[in-house]
Design an enzyme around this catalytic site. Structure first.
Site, PDB file in Angstrom:
ATOM      1  N   SER A 153      35.350  32.860  10.653  1.00  0.00           N
ATOM      2  CA  SER A 153      34.976  32.687   9.251  1.00  0.00           C
ATOM      3  C   SER A 153      34.008  33.747   8.741  1.00  0.00           C
ATOM      4  O   SER A 153      33.716  33.802   7.552  1.00  0.00           O
ATOM      5  CB  SER A 153      34.355  31.299   9.022  1.00  0.00           C
ATOM      6  N   LYS A 191      26.351  31.214   9.192  1.00  0.00           N
ATOM      7  CA  LYS A 191      26.853  31.390   7.837  1.00  0.00           C
ATOM      8  C   LYS A 191      25.824  32.153   7.001  1.00  0.00           C
ATOM      9  O   LYS A 191      24.655  32.287   7.377  1.00  0.00           O
ATOM     10  CB  LYS A 191      27.119  30.036   7.172  1.00  0.00           C
TER      11      LYS A 191
END
Length: 232
Positions: A153, A191
């Protein structure tokens, strides 16, 4: 921080731009760095662009602009220079783990806690039995640890499955920083952190994944990304 191949490509681009006034083709880059496919060059260029070292100019073929260069940059010898291709000869402060210079190896043993999700969050791992050697030049002040990336991701930020990320332990982070975030005290993920009002967003760098929004008490910063190690 740059991987060795990113560093080599940046040096090669700088040399070619100064010599020819135009960036080399992907095939020329592939041959100079000794890679087997152009996909590896694409990943390296994306990583350099994400880190702010280069910029690809739109609507122009073979148009790459160098925005900045590493400090104390040493030039490796590339194929076609008349001296042979020696990609392992990179001196100065940019060294691989365990690399030795005349003054001896300067590496730091960091705890490798386990795999961290760069996709769907996974339960935090705290395995203190493993360590990884990291060049001291990658680290600044503070307490650091390493995690192995599991997932894709963050690929548009140049972070790939299997990479080892170097994290500086911290409970705070600037807006837009890539962090290790503990979600609701049970899950950990890598993230980009975005804050807006009372909301905290954990933002991926891959359009196949959605940004997750949390309340201010649901996310705790556990560290900031400061470096990356990749094996080819």
């Amino acid at each position: 921080m740059l991987t060795r191949k990113q560093y080599e490509l940046l040096v090669y681009l700088d040399q070619q731009l100064k010599q020819n006034g135009v960036s080399p083709s992907f095939d020329e880059m592939k041959d100079a760095l000794g890679l087997k496919s152009k996909s590896g060059i694409h990943r390296l260029i994306t990583g350099l662009e994400e880190r702010g070292f280069i910029r690809r100019l739109p609507h122009r073929a073979r148009a790459i602009e160098i925005l900045r260069l590493p400090d104390n940059m040493e030039a490796p010898v590339f194929k076609g220079s008349g001296k042979g291709f020696k990609p392992n000869v990179i001196e100065g402060d940019f060294r691989l783990s365990g690399a030795a210079s005349d003054g001896g190896a300067e590496t730091v043993h960091l705890p490798l806690y386990g795999r961290i999700a760069a996709g769907t969050p996974i339960e935090a791992l705290r395995d203190h039995s493993n360590n990884v050697d990291v060049p001291a030049a990658l680290l600044g002040r503070g307490d650091h640890y390493a995690l192995e990336v599991d997932g894709d991701s963050m690929i548009d930020a140049g972070i790939y499955d299997g990479d080892t990320v170097i994290i500086k332990r911290s409970d705070t982070a600037d807006n837009g920083t890539i962090v290790v975030a503990l979600v609701e005290d049970i899950e950990v993920t890598l993230k980009r952190l975005r804050r807006k009002g009372d909301s905290v967003a954990l933002e991926p760098a891959n359009t196949d994944y959605e940004t997750r929004i949390f309340g201010p008490d649901q996310v705790k910063v556990q560290g900031n990304l400061v470096g990356l190690i990749r094996k080819y």
